[in-house]
Design a protein around this motif. Structure first.
Motif, mmCIF file in Angstrom:
data_model
loop_
_atom_site.group_PDB
_atom_site.id
_atom_site.type_symbol
_atom_site.label_atom_id
_atom_site.label_comp_id
_atom_site.label_asym_id
_atom_site.label_seq_id
_atom_site.Cartn_x
_atom_site.Cartn_y
_atom_site.Cartn_z
ATOM 1 N N ARG A 173 16.406 48.402 -8.407
ATOM 2 C CA ARG A 173 14.745 48.298 -8.159
ATOM 3 C C ARG A 173 14.154 49.746 -7.628
ATOM 4 O O ARG A 173 12.947 49.887 -7.641
ATOM 5 N N THR B 166 18.982 45.112 -6.009
ATOM 6 C CA THR B 166 17.901 45.779 -4.872
ATOM 7 C C THR B 166 17.889 47.451 -5.030
ATOM 8 O O THR B 166 16.809 47.944 -5.235
ATOM 9 N N GLU C 47 16.752 39.402 -0.440
ATOM 10 C CA GLU C 47 16.313 40.411 -1.303
ATOM 11 C C GLU C 47 15.382 41.504 -0.524
ATOM 12 O O GLU C 47 15.384 42.610 -0.490
ATOM 13 N N ARG C 48 14.285 40.600 0.127
ATOM 14 C CA ARG C 48 13.640 41.270 1.042
ATOM 15 C C ARG C 48 14.000 42.100 2.045
ATOM 16 O O ARG C 48 13.559 43.168 2.516
ATOM 17 N N LEU D 84 15.750 45.286 0.775
ATOM 18 C CA LEU D 84 14.679 46.114 0.087
ATOM 19 C C LEU D 84 14.069 46.761 1.460
ATOM 20 O O LEU D 84 13.907 48.143 1.191
#
Ligand code: ADP
Length: 382
Positions: free
Chosen positions: A243, A240, A274-275, A278
């Motif tokens: 990204r 993460t 992940e969300r 993030l």
């Protein structure tokens, strides 16, 4: 057969045990065997084990039954003992015990028989009461489940309604800019590019909202963890952060990850987790200043992830509301178009799906720490 008090007590004790055994599910066989071994002869023809209808239920259970109603049998008759099977307001019938020889039961025997009848009635009543209670409990549980489902459905509907409404704003902005660009002369390239940049920002924003919506709509049942996989939380956070490296660089923010142990894993939905991270790290970049520290640790069956920034912080009065949908603490610190106020609502939702919790500590002007606690892989509740 001559029965001394001792012998009858012994027999009654066997019978008592037999009744208790039947309560524990040992079955009729053991009761008949115990009766026979105790030398207790059965006088009445249908003494034994028969179907009996409970007063207010349709289920049939095996209980002790005799002919005749309790009222027309005397408690003690020559050569036999009539035991009233009675407990509280429940009277089920009689157990009739016969002796091989004429025998006038003593006071003690009668008293003991009364106690015995009471035990038998308890043996019948208690499972029945428990069964009723269990039935009531499972009904209450079902009712609760339905309420939770309805509540989740309501949240989803509200969420979709709100989000759909939010779609209109970027669309209106885009339409305005495209309109303007179309009305301008051909040579006004600079203005057109400016309009296109705005349109581009709004498209990104819309795309993010759509992916959030998809997450919520596809949101599996909160209680359903069957689709969860084993996830190495350090790897997930590392990916993460990778990204978001460019975004952090643009904002002159460094990100460091510190993991307290190897192989820290949770059972979860990878996409959702992940969300979750993030959103938190993106916020730390957006509202941060120069550095973000991510700490991963585990303690007492819990995985703890702390995301610390040294940015603008959150005012005390805003803290209780920041996890609400569309809530934005300081409306002046960021322009509409980049922030929807959905990020933390989604974070909270995902944490709840994973039976975890999210906490925040923050001081205005100094920074914020968001702490996510999730059950470690082996301690995930069902
Ligand atoms: P947004 O899209 O507005 O960032 P969020 O739900 O992610 O929506 O956050 C809600 C509000 O909480 C933000 O508008 C911001 O005011 C505040 N907030 C969230 N994270 C931080 C942070 N790390 N530092 C300061 N404020 C934050």
């Amino acid at each position: 057969m001559k029965d001394s008090n001792n012998t009858i007590f012994k027999k009654m004790a066997v019978l008592n045990q037999a009744i208790l055994d039947s309560m524990l599910g040992e079955g009729n066989v053991s009761i008949i065997k115990n009766f026979t071994e105790a030398g207790i002869e059965i006088l009445e023809a249908d003494f034994g084990f028969a179907s009996w209808k409970y007063p207010d239920s349709n289920t049939y259970k095996i209980i002790y039954k005799s002919t005749g109603s309790p009222s027309n049998l005397t408690p003690a008759e020559k050569g036999r003992l009539v035991i009233l099977v009675h407990y509280g307001e429940h009277t089920y019938g009689n157990i009739i015990l016969g002796y091989k020889h004429k025998h006038k039961p003593t006071k003690q025997e009668i008293l003991f028989c009364k106690l015995l009848g009471n035990t038998a009635a308890q043996a019948i009543t208690i499972p029945w009461l428990l069964e009723n209670e269990e039935r009531a409990l499972s009904l209450a549980e079902k009712q609760k489940e339905i309420e939770v489902l309805l509540y989740q459905e309501k949240l989803k509907t509200e969420f979709i309604a709100n989000t759909t409404h939010e779609f209109r704003t970027p669309l209106a902005i885009m339409r305005g800019h495209v309109d303007l660009a179309l009305r301008r002369g051909r040579n006004e390239l600079k203005e057109t590019r400016k309009a296109l940049r705005v349109v581009n920002t709004e498209i990104i924003h819309l795309a993010e909202m759509i992916s959030d919506l998809v997450l919520i709509i596809s949101g599996r049942n909160i209680n359903n963890t069957k689709h969860f996989n084993l996830i190495d939380i350090t790897n997930l956070l590392q990916d993460t952060v990778d990204r978001l490296r460019n975004l952090a660089k643009e904002n002159n923010i460094s990100i460091a990850i510190k993991s307290g142990a190897k192989n820290i894993s949770v059972m979860g939905d990878k996409k959702h987790l992940e969300r979750l991270f993030l959103n938190l790290i993106k916020n730390a970049i957006t509202y941060g200043k120069s550095k973000i520290n991510i700490e991963i640790s585990k303690s007492k069956g819990k995985v703890v992830v702390k995301i610390k920034d040294n940015g603008i912080g959150i005012a005390k009065e805003d803290l209780p509301n920041i996890f609400e949908r569309f809530y934005r603490a300081d409306k002046s610190h960021s322009s509409y178009g980049k922030h929807s106020g959905l990020g933390l609502a989604i974070v909270k939702w995902i944490t709840e799906i994973h039976k975890g919790k999210i906490e925040v500590e923050s001081t205005r002007g100094k920074g914020s720490t968001f702490t996510v606690t999730l059950p470690e892989k082996n301690s995930m509740p069902n």
